[in-house]
Design a protein around this motif. Structure first.
Motif, PDB file in Angstrom:
ATOM      1  N   TYR A   1      -1.569 -51.049  32.111  1.00 29.02           N
ATOM      2  CA  TYR A   1      -0.511 -51.569  31.262  1.00 29.02           C
ATOM      3  C   TYR A   1       0.845 -51.325  31.911  1.00 29.02           C
ATOM      4  CZ  TYR A   1      -3.747 -51.935  27.312  1.00 29.02           C
ATOM      5  OH  TYR A   1      -4.777 -52.280  26.486  1.00 29.02           O
ATOM      6  N   LYS A   2       1.784 -52.193  31.584  1.00 30.36           N
ATOM      7  CA  LYS A   2       3.185 -51.961  31.908  1.00 30.36           C
ATOM      8  C   LYS A   2       3.899 -51.711  30.590  1.00 30.36           C
ATOM      9  CE  LYS A   2       3.539 -54.669  36.132  1.00 30.36           C
ATOM     10  NZ  LYS A   2       4.289 -55.728  36.824  1.00 30.36           N
ATOM     11  N   HIS A   3       4.886 -50.822  30.604  1.00 34.82           N
ATOM     12  CA  HIS A   3       5.636 -50.479  29.395  1.00 34.82           C
ATOM     13  C   HIS A   3       7.100 -50.865  29.594  1.00 34.82           C
ATOM     14  CE1 HIS A   3       2.123 -47.807  29.405  1.00 34.82           C
ATOM     15  NE2 HIS A   3       2.187 -47.894  28.095  1.00 34.82           N
ATOM     16  N   TYR A   4       7.643 -51.591  28.627  1.00 35.05           N
ATOM     17  CA  TYR A   4       9.043 -52.029  28.665  1.00 35.05           C
ATOM     18  C   TYR A   4       9.761 -51.440  27.460  1.00 35.05           C
ATOM     19  CZ  TYR A   4       7.077 -55.403  31.943  1.00 35.05           C
ATOM     20  OH  TYR A   4       6.429 -55.980  32.998  1.00 35.05           O
ATOM     21  N   LEU A   5      10.616 -50.461  27.715  1.00 32.19           N
ATOM     22  CA  LEU A   5      11.338 -49.773  26.642  1.00 32.19           C
ATOM     23  C   LEU A   5      12.470 -50.646  26.116  1.00 32.19           C
ATOM     24  CD1 LEU A   5      12.050 -47.250  24.961  1.00 32.19           C
ATOM     25  CD2 LEU A   5      13.409 -46.481  26.932  1.00 32.19           C
ATOM     26  N   HIS A   6      12.529 -50.790  24.795  1.00 30.11           N
ATOM     27  CA  HIS A   6      13.612 -51.558  24.180  1.00 30.11           C
ATOM     28  C   HIS A   6      14.346 -50.822  23.078  1.00 30.11           C
ATOM     29  CE1 HIS A   6      13.298 -55.516  26.111  1.00 30.11           C
ATOM     30  NE2 HIS A   6      12.020 -55.233  26.234  1.00 30.11           N
ATOM     31  N   GLY A   7      13.713 -49.868  22.406  1.00 32.63           N
ATOM     32  CA  GLY A   7      14.379 -49.210  21.292  1.00 32.63           C
ATOM     33  C   GLY A   7      13.914 -47.783  21.103  1.00 32.63           C
ATOM     34  N   VAL A   8      14.739 -47.009  20.393  1.00 32.94           N
ATOM     35  CA  VAL A   8      14.445 -45.614  20.097  1.00 32.94           C
ATOM     36  C   VAL A   8      14.719 -45.391  18.618  1.00 32.94           C
ATOM     37  CG1 VAL A   8      15.008 -43.212  20.640  1.00 32.94           C
ATOM     38  CG2 VAL A   8      15.179 -44.964  22.427  1.00 32.94           C
ATOM     39  N   SER A   9      13.810 -44.690  17.937  1.00 33.18           N
ATOM     40  CA  SER A   9      14.016 -44.404  16.517  1.00 33.18           C
ATOM     41  C   SER A   9      15.256 -43.529  16.335  1.00 33.18           C
ATOM     42  CB  SER A   9      12.786 -43.705  15.922  1.00 33.18           C
ATOM     43  OG  SER A   9      12.582 -42.446  16.541  1.00 33.18           O
ATOM     44  N   SER A  10      15.787 -43.520  15.120  1.00 33.40           N
ATOM     45  CA  SER A  10      17.044 -42.809  14.877  1.00 33.40           C
ATOM     46  C   SER A  10      16.930 -41.307  15.132  1.00 33.40           C
ATOM     47  CB  SER A  10      17.531 -43.068  13.450  1.00 33.40           C
ATOM     48  OG  SER A  10      16.565 -42.625  12.515  1.00 33.40           O
ATOM     49  N   ASP A  11      15.736 -40.734  14.969  1.00 30.44           N
ATOM     50  CA  ASP A  11      15.569 -39.301  15.232  1.00 30.44           C
ATOM     51  C   ASP A  11      15.134 -39.007  16.662  1.00 30.44           C
ATOM     52  OD1 ASP A  11      12.898 -40.025  15.276  1.00 30.44           O
ATOM     53  OD2 ASP A  11      12.315 -38.757  13.575  1.00 30.44           O
ATOM     54  N   GLY A  12      14.962 -40.054  17.480  1.00 28.68           N
ATOM     55  CA  GLY A  12      14.613 -39.885  18.881  1.00 28.68           C
ATOM     56  C   GLY A  12      13.156 -39.543  19.147  1.00 28.68           C
TER      57      GLY A  12
END
Length: 196
Positions: free
Chosen positions: A13-24
């Protein structure tokens, strides 16, 4: 530095980061399932997933044949906003969607003739900015005439009738791929490609 994502034994798999939850604690990623050497390129799949920062555990929010991209959390972590091709039979006609982090309540955000990418909700939950390509565009290529569009969110819920062009520019890939809102929700950053 440490690696967060895990290897998957059944398929790379390849992973593409787009967002982070408010608590990290949680990452909103697009997981691309890489075709095996014996499979066809058409078997490339992209799905919305959540990845635990603590241990890399991956939870798929979508898991189907529809192309998804650009997942990002809402300001209150109640929704994931993303781009998908699931609402139309026209190849590549990406549209905006949102879904609960547990996969419930999947819905189209706006029904448009444009090819819409990378929805980014403002930190105050009052607006959504996104990138619009002309009809027939495949993917999110660079060096195109595009529009930054904005629509109003009422208590976090989209008002599709409020969608309007905010800025027309020459750009595309890289113009608005990731969140760029200022913390006060009054401005956001984007990239255009001025011609020499």
């Amino acid at each position: 530095m440490r690696r967060i994502t895990r290897d998957h034994p059944d398929r790379p798999y390849k992973h593409y980061l787009h967002g982070v939850s408010s608590d990290g604690s949680t990452l909103a990623v697009i997981v691309g399932s890489v075709p095996t050497s014996t499979s066809s390129p058409a078997e490339w799949r992209t799905d919305v997933a959540l990845v635990s920062v603590l241990d890399g555990a991956t939870t798929f929010v979508t898991s189907d044949e529809h192309a998804d991209d650009g997942a990002e959390f809402s300001f209150d972590d109640e929704w994931l906003w993303f781009t998908t091709e699931r609402f139309t039979s026209a190849p590549g006609h990406a549209q905006l969607a949102r879904v609960r982090p547990d996969g419930r309540d999947l819905a189209r955000v706006v029904d448009s003739d444009t090819v819409d990418w990378f929805p980014h909700p403002s930190p105050d939950g009052a607006a959504l900015v996104y990138l619009a390509y002309s009809a027939g565009t495949l993917g999110h290529p660079e060096n195109r005439d595009v529009a930054l569009r904005i629509l109003r969110l009422d208590d976090g819920d989209p008002d599709p009738s409020s969608a309007r062009d905010l800025l027309r520019l020459f750009g595309g890939q890289g113009t608005l791929n990731v969140a760029g809102w200022a913390p006060d929700s009054r401005r956001f950053a984007c990239v255009d490609y001025p011609l020499a």
